[in-house]
Write a protein that holds these residues in place. Structure first.
Motif, short mmCIF file in Angstrom:
data_model
loop_
_atom_site.label_atom_id
_atom_site.label_comp_id
_atom_site.label_asym_id
_atom_site.label_seq_id
_atom_site.Cartn_x
_atom_site.Cartn_y
_atom_site.Cartn_z
N LEU A 62 -57.27 -32.72 -7.06
CA LEU A 62 -56.68 -33.79 -6.24
C LEU A 62 -56.40 -35.03 -7.10
O LEU A 62 -55.37 -35.69 -6.93
N MET A 63 -57.31 -35.35 -8.02
CA MET A 63 -57.08 -36.49 -8.90
C MET A 63 -55.86 -36.24 -9.79
O MET A 63 -54.99 -37.12 -9.95
N ALA A 64 -55.78 -35.05 -10.38
CA ALA A 64 -54.63 -34.72 -11.21
C ALA A 64 -53.34 -34.80 -10.41
O ALA A 64 -52.32 -35.33 -10.88
N GLY A 65 -53.38 -34.30 -9.17
CA GLY A 65 -52.19 -34.35 -8.32
C GLY A 65 -51.78 -35.76 -7.97
O GLY A 65 -50.58 -36.08 -7.91
N ALA A 66 -52.75 -36.64 -7.75
CA ALA A 66 -52.44 -38.03 -7.42
C ALA A 66 -51.75 -38.72 -8.58
O ALA A 66 -50.75 -39.42 -8.42
N LEU A 67 -52.27 -38.52 -9.79
CA LEU A 67 -51.68 -39.15 -10.98
C LEU A 67 -50.30 -38.57 -11.28
O LEU A 67 -49.37 -39.28 -11.65
N ARG A 68 -50.18 -37.25 -11.08
CA ARG A 68 -48.89 -36.60 -11.29
C ARG A 68 -47.85 -37.13 -10.30
O ARG A 68 -46.69 -37.33 -10.66
N GLY A 69 -48.28 -37.35 -9.07
CA GLY A 69 -47.36 -37.85 -8.05
C GLY A 69 -46.81 -39.23 -8.35
O GLY A 69 -45.73 -39.60 -7.89
N MET A 70 -47.57 -40.02 -9.15
CA MET A 70 -47.11 -41.36 -9.53
C MET A 70 -46.38 -41.38 -10.87
O MET A 70 -46.02 -42.44 -11.36
N GLY A 71 -46.15 -40.19 -11.46
CA GLY A 71 -45.32 -40.14 -12.64
C GLY A 71 -45.96 -39.64 -13.91
O GLY A 71 -45.26 -39.30 -14.86
N ALA A 72 -47.29 -39.59 -13.98
CA ALA A 72 -47.93 -39.09 -15.20
C ALA A 72 -47.71 -37.59 -15.34
O ALA A 72 -47.64 -36.87 -14.34
N HIS A 73 -47.60 -37.14 -16.57
CA HIS A 73 -47.52 -35.70 -16.82
C HIS A 73 -48.95 -35.20 -17.01
O HIS A 73 -49.63 -35.58 -17.98
N VAL A 74 -49.41 -34.36 -16.09
CA VAL A 74 -50.77 -33.84 -16.16
C VAL A 74 -50.69 -32.32 -16.10
O VAL A 74 -50.33 -31.74 -15.07
N SER A 75 -51.00 -31.66 -17.20
CA SER A 75 -50.97 -30.21 -17.27
C SER A 75 -52.38 -29.66 -17.23
O SER A 75 -53.20 -29.96 -18.10
N ILE A 76 -52.67 -28.86 -16.20
CA ILE A 76 -54.01 -28.29 -16.05
C ILE A 76 -53.94 -26.77 -16.03
O ILE A 76 -54.82 -26.10 -15.49
N SER A 77 -52.89 -26.21 -16.62
CA SER A 77 -52.72 -24.75 -16.60
C SER A 77 -53.76 -24.05 -17.48
O SER A 77 -54.14 -22.91 -17.21
N ASP A 78 -54.22 -24.73 -18.51
CA ASP A 78 -55.24 -24.17 -19.41
C ASP A 78 -56.60 -24.70 -18.96
O ASP A 78 -56.87 -25.90 -19.06
N ASP A 79 -57.45 -23.81 -18.47
CA ASP A 79 -58.75 -24.24 -17.96
C ASP A 79 -59.59 -24.97 -19.01
O ASP A 79 -60.39 -25.84 -18.67
N ALA A 80 -59.41 -24.61 -20.28
CA ALA A 80 -60.27 -25.16 -21.33
C ALA A 80 -59.72 -26.46 -21.91
O ALA A 80 -60.47 -27.19 -22.59
N ARG A 81 -58.45 -26.78 -21.64
CA ARG A 81 -57.86 -27.95 -22.29
C ARG A 81 -56.73 -28.49 -21.43
O ARG A 81 -55.68 -27.86 -21.32
N TRP A 82 -56.95 -29.64 -20.83
CA TRP A 82 -55.91 -30.28 -20.04
C TRP A 82 -55.19 -31.32 -20.90
O TRP A 82 -55.80 -31.94 -21.79
N LEU A 83 -53.92 -31.51 -20.61
CA LEU A 83 -53.10 -32.46 -21.34
C LEU A 83 -52.55 -33.52 -20.39
O LEU A 83 -52.06 -33.19 -19.31
N VAL A 84 -52.66 -34.78 -20.78
CA VAL A 84 -52.13 -35.89 -19.99
C VAL A 84 -51.20 -36.71 -20.88
O VAL A 84 -51.60 -37.18 -21.95
N ARG A 85 -49.94 -36.86 -20.40
CA ARG A 85 -48.99 -37.75 -21.08
C ARG A 85 -48.63 -38.86 -20.10
O ARG A 85 -48.06 -38.60 -19.04
N PRO A 86 -48.98 -40.10 -20.42
CA PRO A 86 -48.69 -41.20 -19.49
C PRO A 86 -47.19 -41.44 -19.36
O PRO A 86 -46.41 -41.09 -20.26
N HIS A 87 -46.80 -42.02 -18.24
CA HIS A 87 -45.40 -42.33 -17.97
C HIS A 87 -45.38 -43.53 -17.04
O HIS A 87 -46.40 -43.86 -16.44
N ARG A 88 -44.23 -44.17 -16.93
CA ARG A 88 -44.12 -45.31 -16.01
C ARG A 88 -44.52 -44.87 -14.61
O ARG A 88 -44.03 -43.87 -14.09
#
Length: 433
Positions: A62-88
């Protein structure tokens, strides 16, 4: 694992009874508290970040979805390593908080930094969780928030892309998350923030220390030398790699199993230095009859088969109250657990729920204003309601180790923070791990 954020059907479960001492070494998912904070700081940083071994559970999705909904790129497809790229940060979007205190308290300050309309709501029980002090503080700091009900969900943040910040007073006696939410977003406020707590002591102080430590790790300037005052200077946050520790609160039911059955449980992958309240847990388990050791193998708890009652202030580790209630119910002497009045405002009123359900099992439990008194008596199998609360399910599982026929109405609520819990627990009890 499926979509952990979607509505689900209750899953009845009979808690397995242990016939032998448990003996297991297990690696648990990452800390919910660390995963949530790392996601927020990564979304506000100036560059990309990674989260190694994060927790994949309903709250963190839910946290990842909230941040993604506001524009951040949040990739959680890999259980062992998530990637976050900030955006406006932008709206409009809707944030489903579920029943997650971290989402409902950490994301509204970020929404003030977005351009557009951000609405918030969640599970029916979420509308009863304390949010008013945060709403008032954000308004003081320059965030426009509309709340039809006053001090709770649902709410709408009309973001302008910037928050003035400055000084604010808040009564955070209901939850340390009310302060953490302000601090995590504060480096991006024009003037930073000075937060002064006024009121009874802030509970779960180790979680506030965790927030400060992670902010500093991301490059923020934070001064917490004055009690009940936190100063965060405005400035950039740095993208980085976050190593997420195993979840200590999630490990506690398994450690309790070692005490109850006279067995041994090792949590693998535990770091030499931790941001979680391991020393407080070590002392409590020792007082109740356990032996706790940190070695290169991990964090190990051994039991003798006898559990001792305690008189303990759990204000710093209130998340442990349900499991310690279960331990107290099978102890060799009475217990008094205090300092946790604020957990009445958690996923459910945990004090009333614990008193009700353990009384139904046959324990003698008296509800106090800020805790519980537990006098052990022989218990019997009976239905055990979770009230959609993962920690209640953990307590039922511990009791079920020595009480046959504990019928849990919904073990699926543990997906909030550990979807693997039923399988891990059954494997531990049966020795199939």
């Amino acid at each position: 694992m499926g979509d952990l954020t979607a509505p689900r059907t209750p899953q009845p479960w009979t808690a397995p009874t242990a016939t032998d001492p448990v003996g297991t070494a297990l690696r648990l998912p990452g800390s919910k508290s660390l995963t949530a904070r790392a996601l927020v700081l990564s979304a506000l940083a100036s560059g990309p970040s990674t989260l190694a071994r994060p927790l994949r559970a309903r709250d963190t999705e839910l946290m990842a979805g909230a941040l993604r909904g506001m524009g951040a790129h949040v990739s959680i497809s890999d259980d062992a390593r998530w990637l976050v790229r900030p955006h406006r940060l932008t709206g409009p979007t809707h944030v489903d908080v579920g029943l997650a205190g971290t989402v409902m308290r950490f994301v509204p300050p970020i929404a003030g930094l977005a351009e557009g309309r951000i609405t918030f709501d969640g599970d029916p029980q979420a509308r009863t969780r304390p949010l008013g002090p945060l709403i008032g503080a954000l308004r003081t700091l320059g965030v426009r928030i509309d709340t039809p009900t006053g001090g709770s969900l649902p709410l709408t943040v009309s973001g302008t892309g910037q928050v003035t910040g400055g000084e604010v007073e808040i009564d955070a006696s209901a939850s340390s998350q009310l302060v953490s939410g302000l601090l995590l977003a504060a480096p991006r406020f024009d003037r930073g923030v000075v937060v002064r707590h006024v009121g009874p002591p802030v509970p779960s102080a180790p979680h506030l220390r965790m927030t400060v430590r992670l902010l500093r790790a991301a490059g923020a300037a934070v001064d917490d030398t004055t009690p009940d005052v936190w100063v965060v200077e405005p400035g950039p946050l740095t993208g980085r790699g976050w190593e997420i520790e195993p979840d200590l609160s999630g490990a506690v039911p398994f450690f309790a199993a070692a005490l109850v059955t006279g067995g041994e449980v090792t949590l693998q992958g535990w770091p030499p230095r931790s941001t979680q309240p391991v020393e407080q847990l070590r002392e409590l388990l020792h007082r109740m009859g356990g032996e706790v050791a940190l070695t290169t193998d991990g964090l190990t708890v051994r039991g003798t088969g006898r559990v001792h009652g305690i008189d303990a202030d759990l204000s710093d580790v209130s998340e442990l109250t349900p499991v310690f209630t279960a331990l107290a119910a099978v102890a060799d002497s009475p217990s008094r657990l205090t300092g946790v009045a604020h957990i009445r405002g958690h996923e459910t009123d945990r004090l009333t729920a614990l008193a009700t359900e353990f009384t139904a099992l046959g324990a003698d439990v008296t509800e106090l204003a800020d805790g519980l008194e537990i006098r052990p008596r022989p218990m019997r199998g009976a239905p055990f309601r979770t009230y959609h609360d993962h920690r209640m399910a953990h307590a039922a599982a511990v009791a079920g180790l020595v009480v046959a026929g504990v019928e849990v109405d919904d073990i699926g609520c543990t997906s909030k923070t550990m979807p693997e819990f039923p399988a891990l627990w059954s494997a531990m009890v049966t020795g199939e791990n």
